[in-house]
Design a protein around this motif. Structure first.
Motif, PDB file in Angstrom:
ATOM      1  N   PHE A   1       2.224  -8.293   6.192  1.00  0.00           N
ATOM      2  CA  PHE A   1       2.501  -6.858   6.062  1.00  0.00           C
ATOM      3  C   PHE A   1       1.218  -6.045   6.062  1.00  0.00           C
ATOM      4  O   PHE A   1       1.129  -5.005   6.720  1.00  0.00           O
ATOM      5  N   SER A   2       0.211  -6.497   5.284  1.00  0.00           N
ATOM      6  CA  SER A   2      -1.028  -5.718   5.214  1.00  0.00           C
ATOM      7  C   SER A   2      -1.725  -5.672   6.566  1.00  0.00           C
ATOM      8  O   SER A   2      -2.266  -4.633   6.958  1.00  0.00           O
TER       9      SER A   2
ATOM     10  N   THR B   1     -13.038  -5.436  10.617  1.00  0.00           N
ATOM     11  CA  THR B   1     -13.552  -5.612   9.254  1.00  0.00           C
ATOM     12  C   THR B   1     -12.430  -5.973   8.290  1.00  0.00           C
ATOM     13  O   THR B   1     -12.566  -6.882   7.457  1.00  0.00           O
ATOM     14  N   PHE B   2     -11.294  -5.277   8.401  1.00  0.00           N
ATOM     15  CA  PHE B   2     -10.154  -5.581   7.533  1.00  0.00           C
ATOM     16  C   PHE B   2      -9.625  -6.989   7.807  1.00  0.00           C
ATOM     17  O   PHE B   2      -9.250  -7.719   6.887  1.00  0.00           O
ATOM     18  N   THR B   3      -9.600  -7.378   9.080  1.00  0.00           N
ATOM     19  CA  THR B   3      -9.089  -8.702   9.437  1.00  0.00           C
ATOM     20  C   THR B   3      -9.971  -9.808   8.857  1.00  0.00           C
ATOM     21  O   THR B   3      -9.464 -10.861   8.448  1.00  0.00           O
ATOM     22  N   LEU B   4     -11.267  -9.575   8.796  1.00  0.00           N
ATOM     23  CA  LEU B   4     -12.189 -10.587   8.288  1.00  0.00           C
ATOM     24  C   LEU B   4     -12.070 -10.797   6.784  1.00  0.00           C
ATOM     25  O   LEU B   4     -12.694 -11.701   6.238  1.00  0.00           O
TER      26      LEU B   4
ATOM     27  N   ILE C   1      -0.781   4.506   0.830  1.00  0.00           N
ATOM     28  CA  ILE C   1      -0.628   3.047   0.954  1.00  0.00           C
ATOM     29  C   ILE C   1      -1.988   2.389   1.147  1.00  0.00           C
ATOM     30  O   ILE C   1      -2.291   1.347   0.559  1.00  0.00           O
ATOM     31  N   LEU C   2      -2.820   3.021   1.963  1.00  0.00           N
ATOM     32  CA  LEU C   2      -4.154   2.494   2.232  1.00  0.00           C
ATOM     33  C   LEU C   2      -4.989   2.432   0.953  1.00  0.00           C
ATOM     34  O   LEU C   2      -5.757   1.487   0.745  1.00  0.00           O
ATOM     35  N   ILE C   3      -4.841   3.416   0.091  1.00  0.00           N
ATOM     36  CA  ILE C   3      -5.581   3.436  -1.178  1.00  0.00           C
ATOM     37  C   ILE C   3      -5.203   2.234  -2.042  1.00  0.00           C
ATOM     38  O   ILE C   3      -6.075   1.571  -2.629  1.00  0.00           O
TER      39      ILE C   3
END
Length: 233
Positions: free
Chosen positions: A2-3, A131-134, A181-183
């Motif tokens: 989901f993220s 960056t988020f994927t890593l 949601i991002l926060i």
């Protein structure tokens, strides 16, 4: 999953909206012949982001377990820092996104200028997503890839609806919801990242840092709305 899906949707939607605004404005000023440069810049931006993501994720997964934990922790802190930056940016700039882009197009209305504008806009979103994927190198690669692809497809669909059917969506509200949601994702990343780097901190460090991040970010992000509520009261 989901993220990964949400983050790719959020980054993909912004990239789609940026490219869509550029293309729409070119039609308005009767310079649609320059659209090919926008498409070329966006395509190359996507391609480089995919290569960077693939190489980075593959190399990160080859780390030893201890190194992988350290790497994930560092990337989580970087990702939460990016989200903190997004909070500031979204609170001040989203309402002026179209105006700012149109100003940039007026200044760079050559084929090369539009290519660079489109390329950098898409590449920025793509590298942020990398960056988020890593931060998830310990998770199943297929699950992450599936979530990322679904999120991007959803972003393209929403962008298409906005620009092709002239559907009157309130983009400010959409980005506010996505921002909230991002926060919370950023708060979770900060807490988990600190614990990976400082295991002795345990649940107390994770929870307190997450609450602090979420609380400060939400207040800043929603400050205008909160001010209106208190003013009415």
């Amino acid at each position: 999953m989901f993220s990964s899906m949400f983050l790719s949707f959020r980054e993909g939607l912004e990239a789609v909206l940026i490219v869509g605004i550029i293309l729409t404005y070119l039609v308005q000023i009767k310079k649609e012949n320059l659209s090919k440069y926008v498409y070329s810049g966006a395509t190359i931006g996507i391609f480089i982001s995919l290569i960077g993501g693939f190489i980075g994720f593959r190399e990160a997964q080859e780390l030893e377990e201890a190194g992988e934990e350290l790497f994930e922790g560092i990337m989580m802190l970087i990702a939460s820092g990016l989200i903190g930056y997004f909070v500031v940016w979204m609170a001040t700039q989203n309402r002026n996104m179209a105006k700012s882009l149109k100003s940039s197009i007026d200044k760079q209305n050559t084929g090369w200028g539009l290519f660079v504008l489109s390329f950098l806009s898409v590449l920025r979103e793509g590298m942020e997503l990398v960056t988020f994927t890593l931060t998830k190198v310990s998770e199943n690669a297929i699950t992450i890839a599936s979530g990322t692809v679904i999120g991007i497809i959803l972003a393209i669909i929403v962008g298409y609806i906005v620009f092709k059917t002239s559907l009157k969506l309130n983009l400010k509200i959409i980005f506010q919801v996505l921002g909230v949601i991002l926060i919370f994702i950023g708060a979770e990343l900060l807490g988990e990242g600190l614990v990976k780097l400082i295991p002795s901190g345990g649940e107390l460090l994770e929870t307190s840092s997450a609450i602090l991040f979420a609380g400060v970010s939400l207040i800043y992000f929603l400050k205008d709305d909160l001010y209106k509520i208190f003013k009415r009261a």
